[in-house]
Enzyme design. Structure first.
Site, PDB file in Angstrom:
ATOM      1  N   LYS A 186       0.844  -1.201   0.000  1.00 18.62           N
ATOM      2  CA  LYS A 186       0.000   0.000   0.000  1.00 18.62           C
ATOM      3  C   LYS A 186       0.875   1.246   0.000  1.00 18.62           C
ATOM      4  CE  LYS A 186      -1.835   2.447   3.315  1.00 18.62           C
ATOM      5  NZ  LYS A 186      -1.611   3.792   2.747  1.00 18.62           N
ATOM      6  N   GLU A 262      10.504   0.687  10.082  1.00 21.88           N
ATOM      7  CA  GLU A 262      11.560   1.697   9.883  1.00 21.88           C
ATOM      8  C   GLU A 262      10.895   3.028  10.183  1.00 21.88           C
ATOM      9  OE1 GLU A 262      13.313   4.571   8.540  1.00 21.88           O
ATOM     10  OE2 GLU A 262      13.415   3.765   6.494  1.00 21.88           O
ATOM     11  N   CYS A 296      13.654  10.374   7.188  1.00 24.16           N
ATOM     12  CA  CYS A 296      13.621   9.870   8.563  1.00 24.16           C
ATOM     13  C   CYS A 296      15.005   9.996   9.196  1.00 24.16           C
ATOM     14  CB  CYS A 296      13.107   8.448   8.599  1.00 24.16           C
ATOM     15  SG  CYS A 296      13.783   7.441   7.302  1.00 24.16           S
ATOM     16  N   GLU A 393      10.615  14.960  16.095  1.00 29.45           N
ATOM     17  CA  GLU A 393      10.902  14.921  14.655  1.00 29.45           C
ATOM     18  C   GLU A 393       9.997  15.922  13.939  1.00 29.45           C
ATOM     19  OE1 GLU A 393       9.816  11.312  12.490  1.00 29.45           O
ATOM     20  OE2 GLU A 393      11.724  11.479  11.428  1.00 29.45           O
TER      21      GLU A 393
END
Ligand code: ADP
Length: 495
Positions: A186, A262, A296, A393
């Site tokens: 997806k 991840e 990331c 983040e």
């Protein structure tokens, strides 16, 4: 099959918009669609079919049938050939794929081409692995013959993010398929388009129906259905830590499918006084502003040794001011728009939080232009460890810069995060490079470089940055399970 005609300055193409299941294009069972927005001008590019739970069921059934049937019978050599053919086809279609990626994601066209090239290289690399997955013979007692073999896990659900749509597609599909699994992948709802072009290449390469199924849809619907599905044997996810936790819970609450994650990061970039300052500035700049900060592993916490701090800040500001922000299709552009209104608002709220907390805006801190989700490269100084902008983040072109005194201090600050995806050290001293690299709790440590990922090198997180590794030989482990076969030799009856 539904398609849309799309055109950019670089390419025009017929864009598939359906769900790719069993090597066929279909509409969703409920006939739902959703709009795909161009982040550079906020216009609607097209609409694509939206997969719901029912479509996930159909895709999983197709993947199961392929896993038990055609794919299981395929030789490892052929699996490798098919992956390599897919890599060739991606390269042959690089202009179309890159243009699509820039249109849909907003990334600069030169970067998009780089992504397609790396995606092809990843698929080719795993094509090479397909016939090199081997087991072992282990002697225990003289009347026993034991062998240990590596087997595919089965049907793998793969959920990818929007920051590197085509590259993440390849990172996920390559090792899964090389290891003999089948896939329901997806894409992220913000960026479904390039994966659908690549889906056509799957068929053209000659993969049997059902081996790789590609669906577009929302996380809370299709993503959740994959993670909780009783007939999905493994889920691999790249995205935020918050969603990673949800996926792990869904796996635990359903069939205990294997999980690899991840996730996010808040990676430190440590610059020592003996570093080559020009190089360090280039890599620090690239470390945070590459892909508009939507990485990331972005080097978003920059710590500089106090003796060179003032000089570094001044020169870094000058460097960042030269980053060309603008039209993704301009060959000079380095930074395009953020991917969506939601991300844009999120980043701007972090910038506001930094200002309110009393950090100093050295450069940037504002929206750029009035149309599209462009944000100026932003550097904050005067940042304390407890500020939100130093802890969380941001996933945008925003970094914080602070001082450290010595090696111990640098290591302590570098590790002062719940994340552990990446880190970097800039120094000309070999001992410092090795000592600090060994002390940093991160899955990747770069020395005098940044963001230089390679398909041969494992990538993934310590701590809350994830479970498992992408890329390299290590990624195959995520897609294989170990079977022990123990054979008693001779004909003596037991007991
Ligand atoms: P971001 O917050 O940066 O958009 P996400 O982690 O939300 O990143 O999204 C990454 C991927 O995870 C996307 O494909 C998205 O659709 C999917 N996703 C989001 N929420 C869920 C969920 N609850 N279950 C499964 N997948 C999800």
């Amino acid at each position: 099959m539904s398609t849309a005609q799309l055109k950019t300055a670089h390419a025009s193409w017929e864009q598939p918009t359906g769900l790719f299941i069993n090597n066929e294009w279909v509409n969703g069972v409920d006939g739902k669609t959703f709009e795909v927005v161009n982040p550079a001008d906020e216009t609607v590019i097209t609409s694509v079919a939206e997969a719901t739970e029912k479509d996930v069921d159909i895709a999983v059934a197709a993947a199961r049938k392929a896993f038990e049937g055609a794919w299981r019978k395929e030789t490892p050599e052929n699996r490798g050939k098919l992956l390599r053919k897919l890599a060739d086809l991606m390269e042959a279609n690089i202009d179309k794929l890159a243009a699509c990626e820039s249109l849909d994601n907003g990334k600069a066209i030169t970067m998009a081409k780089g992504d397609v090239g790396m995606a092809a290289a990843t698929l080719r690399y795993y094509g090479g692995w397909a016939d090199k997955i081997e087991g072992k013979v282990v002697d225990t007692t003289p009347d026993t013959f034991n062998y240990i073999k590596k087997e595919p896990i089965g049907v793998c659900g793969q959920i990818i993010p929007w920051n590197f749509p085509i590259l993440m597609w390849a990172w996920k599909i390559g090792p899964a398929v090389a290891a003999g699994n089948t896939v329901v992948l997806k894409t992220a709802e913000q960026t479904p388009l390039s994966a659908l072009i690549a889906a056509n290449l799957i068929k053209e390469a000659g993969f049997p129906p059902g081996v790789i199924n590609i669906i577009s849809g929302f996380g809370k619907v299709a993503g959740a259905a994959i993670s909780a599905h009783m007939d999905v044997d493994k889920v691999a996810f790249t995205g935020s830590t918050v969603v990673g936790r949800t996926i792990m819970k869904a796996a635990a609450g359903s069939n205990l499918k294997k999980v690899t994650l991840e996730l996010g990061g808040k990676s430190p970039n440590l610059v020592f006084e003996d570093a080559d300052i020009d190089n360090a500035i280039s890599w620090v700049n690239f470390g945070i502003f590459f892909n508009h900060g939507q990485c990331c592993c972005a080097g978003s916490r920059i710590y500089v040794q106090e003796s060179i701090y003032d000089k570094f800040v001044q020169r870094f500001k000058e460097r960042a001011a030269k980053n060309v922000v603008g039209d993704p299709f301009d060959a000079n552009t380095f930074q395009g728009p953020q991917v969506s209104q939601v991300q844009f608002d999120r980043i701007m709220s972090y910038i506001d939080a930094g200002k309110t907390a009393g950090a100093t805006v050295e450069i940037g801190g504002k929206r750029k232009g009035e149309k599209g989700y462009f944000i100026e490269p932003t550097i904050f100084s005067n940042v304390s460890e407890d500020m939100k902008i130093m802890q969380e983040e941001i996933f945008g072109p925003v970094c914080s810069i602070a001082k450290f005194k010595n090696k111990e201090d640098a290591i302590r600050l570098g590790n002062a995060t719940t994340y552990g995806l990446a880190a970097a050290v800039h120094t000309s001293n070999l001992n410092t490079a090795i000592e600090v690299s060994n002390a940093l709790r991160a899955g990747t440590v770069w020395v005098n470089t940044y963001n230089t990922l390679h398909h041969q090198l494992p990538f993934g997180g310590f701590k809350e940055s994830g479970i498992g590794r992408e890329l390299g030989e290590a990624a195959l482990d995520n897609y294989l399970q170990t079977k022990t076969v123990s054979i008693r030799l001779g004909d003596a009856l037991f007991g």
